[in-house]
Scaffold this active site. Structure first.
Site, short mmCIF file in Angstrom:
data_model
loop_
_atom_site.label_atom_id
_atom_site.label_comp_id
_atom_site.label_asym_id
_atom_site.label_seq_id
_atom_site.Cartn_x
_atom_site.Cartn_y
_atom_site.Cartn_z
N THR A 338 5.23 0.93 0.08
CA THR A 338 4.01 -0.11 -0.93
C THR A 338 4.74 -0.09 -2.36
O THR A 338 5.43 1.04 -2.58
CB THR A 338 2.74 0.04 -0.59
N THR A 356 4.17 -5.02 0.41
CA THR A 356 4.24 -3.61 0.77
C THR A 356 5.46 -3.72 2.30
O THR A 356 5.17 -5.06 2.81
CB THR A 356 3.19 -2.49 1.06
N GLY A 419 0.62 3.50 -1.63
CA GLY A 419 0.25 4.60 -1.33
C GLY A 419 -0.95 4.74 -0.55
O GLY A 419 -2.05 6.01 -0.08
N GLY A 420 -0.61 3.74 0.07
CA GLY A 420 -1.41 3.66 1.84
C GLY A 420 -2.74 3.91 1.50
O GLY A 420 -3.56 2.85 0.71
#
Length: 521
Positions: A338, A356, A419-420
């Site tokens: 992302t 992302t 960063g998910g």
């Protein structure tokens, strides 16, 4: 294990402060492209379009036209916040039976799902979902844009013609995924040299290595001339769908033609004397809102109290997120690695934009006809059936993205991160740093943080004060670590802030490419 990293090195980034517009992006050249648009008289939305496409060229393993995401737009003239959800969807032809569980335990990527045979939901053509980024940008530009679409894509076309410079950081990123990239001939041809990670530019002043992104340049040029919907309805859509199906995936021209990003009112979250505008629906916006709801009842007077409260609020919000959220097929408030950038223009219009491919290098599949690296959005679904977020065809993905526009007193800011699952922790803490503790943008972005994103332990920056770490350890398992260039133990934020007619911008201090750029640089 004892780290070999330096114990004395200090990393800081200069916060840009100016009365002019600012773009903060994970890649400086993308921020520069957006800033040039602002300088030419463009709106924050115009700058966002330019920045989005350039960062998709120069950081292709994180995002690009074949991905998805979400954005919150703040309009200074109306005082309204609008959300645009351009998340990915599973193709209509997806067959759940093609994703049997392997019985080998938990998968090793971003989510704690049970592992699927051959990791088909993680890598390869079957992992590709219907992309939404281009339509999301097109919807925003159609409503607020001032400059011609083709002019805004021109910088990305130019960068793709030149090709991405493989410096030490790009080479390191490519090296981290070499084995997976080698499995797709077209990905290997684009990113690797003879099946190995590429030669690094910059060991000497004479060395230079660039990726051949000429096919991507042609696709972007066609998209510039044809408009945003040509990505879904034209020759570009047909060739992309054919490439994916030739490699065993499901993406069809019908999927692309039927895709529409959702646009509507952002969700307003009241918090103490502040307010935040976030994404509704299948994003991390509701998780952010729940975090702040729990946090509002807490005592944040001392650092140990504050970080204890952050940890508890995030634990509560993530328990609910992972247990209850998903696209059930009913009509929700919104449909369905992302990058994030934030923009503020001289009039005070703001954009918090996250896009992302999901995993680093997405599906690790390149569409040879278009030169585009494809997403692996199918991994967002739980492969176990009977749950809210279970895998199914023609279903919206549950995203982790969390763009936020906040206001507290005379200050307004646009934050977000990559960063998910780590994104919410970062954005919530940064928002609290500004709203609760009155931090400047400089102070907030340089302050150490924790991460709580569904795992059993709190991940804490070892730079936090000893009394904070002791308090966290007394309340549960804690792992301490440092902020480094790679891997990222914490999310990678970017943000802008406006106060009394002056704008400021900053990016994650450990991001080697990230920077905030003013139009008057």
């Amino acid at each position: 294990m004892t780290s070999s990293l330096s114990r004395t090195q200090v990393t800081r980034k200069v916060v840009v402060e100016t009365p002019h517009g600012v773009v903060a992006s994970q890649h400086r050249l993308a921020a520069e492209a957006g800033a040039e648009v602002l300088k030419a008289g463009g709106d924050a939305v115009d700058a966002a379009v330019a920045c989005s496409f350039v960062v998709g060229v120069l950081e292709p393993w994180m995002s690009g036209p074949a991905g998805g995401g979400a954005a919150v737009h703040w309009r200074a003239d109306t005082g309204e916040a609008t959300a645009i959800n351009f998340g990915m969807r599973s193709p209509k032809g997806l067959r759940v039976e093609d994703f049997p569980l392997s019985g080998e335990g938990v998968a090793g990527d971003l989510f704690p799902w049970e592992r699927v045979v051959e990791d088909r939901n993680v890598q390869g053509a079957k992992a590709i979902a219907v992309p939404g980024t281009v339509d999301g940008l097109g919807r925003a530009h159609e409503r607020w844009g001032r400059m011609p679409w083709a002019e805004l894509l021109a910088p990305a076309v130019e960068h793709a013609r030149r090709g991405l410079l493989v410096d030490w950081y790009a080479a390191l990123i490519i090296a981290s995924t070499t084995r997976e990239l080698a499995k797709d001939p077209d990905a290997a041809a684009l990113f690797l040299e003879d099946g190995r990670w590429p030669t690094i530019s910059g060991w000497t002043a004479l060395a230079e290595k660039r990726l051949d992104q000429s096919r991507m340049a042609d696709s972007l040029d066609a998209l510039a001339q044809g408009g945003a919907r040509s990505f879904y309805d034209g020759d570009l859509a047909a060739t992309m769908a054919r490439d994916v199906q030739d490699k065993g995936g499901y993406l069809s021209t019908d999927d692309l033609a039927g895709y529409r990003a959702w646009m509507g009112a952002a969700r307003r979250v009241a918090y103490r004397d502040a307010a935040f505008h976030v994404m509704p629906g299948l994003t991390a916006g509701p998780t952010f809102a729940r975090t702040m709801e729990v946090l509002e009842r807490a005592d944040l007077a001392s650092p140990p109290d504050a970080f204890s409260a952050y940890a508890e609020a995030l634990r509560t919000a993530y328990r609910e997120r992972l247990g209850t959220m998903g696209d059930t097929g009913e009509v929700p408030e919104a449909p369905g690695c992302t990058t994030h950038f934030s923009v503020v223009d001289r009039d005070g219009n703001m954009v918090a934009h996250t896009q992302t491919l999901l995993s680093i290098f997405g599906s690790r599949v390149v569409s040879p006809s278009t030169g585009l690296l494809m997403n692996n959005g199918i991994m967002w679904f739980d492969p176990v059936q009977g749950r809210p977020n279970s895998l199914a065809s023609n279903k919206a993905c549950l995203m982790n993205v969390c763009p936020v526009v906040g206001e507290t007193g005379p200050r307004r800011f646009a934050f977000g991160a990559s960063g998910g699952r780590k994104i919410v922790s970062a954005v919530a803490q940064l928002s609290s740093f500004v709203a609760d503790h009155g931090m400047t943008l400089d102070e907030a972005f340089h302050h150490p943080r924790i991460d709580v994103s569904g795992g059993p332990a709190v991940i804490a920056d070892e730079a936090l004060p000893a009394d904070v770490l002791d308090r966290l350890a007394a309340e549960g398992p804690v792992k301490t670590t440092r902020r480094t260039v790679l891997p990222y133990a914490f999310a990678c934020p970017a943000g802008v802030l406006r106060e009394d007619g002056r704008n400021a911008g900053c990016t994650e201090i450990m991001s080697p490419w990230g920077d905030a750029v003013s139009e008057d640089r």
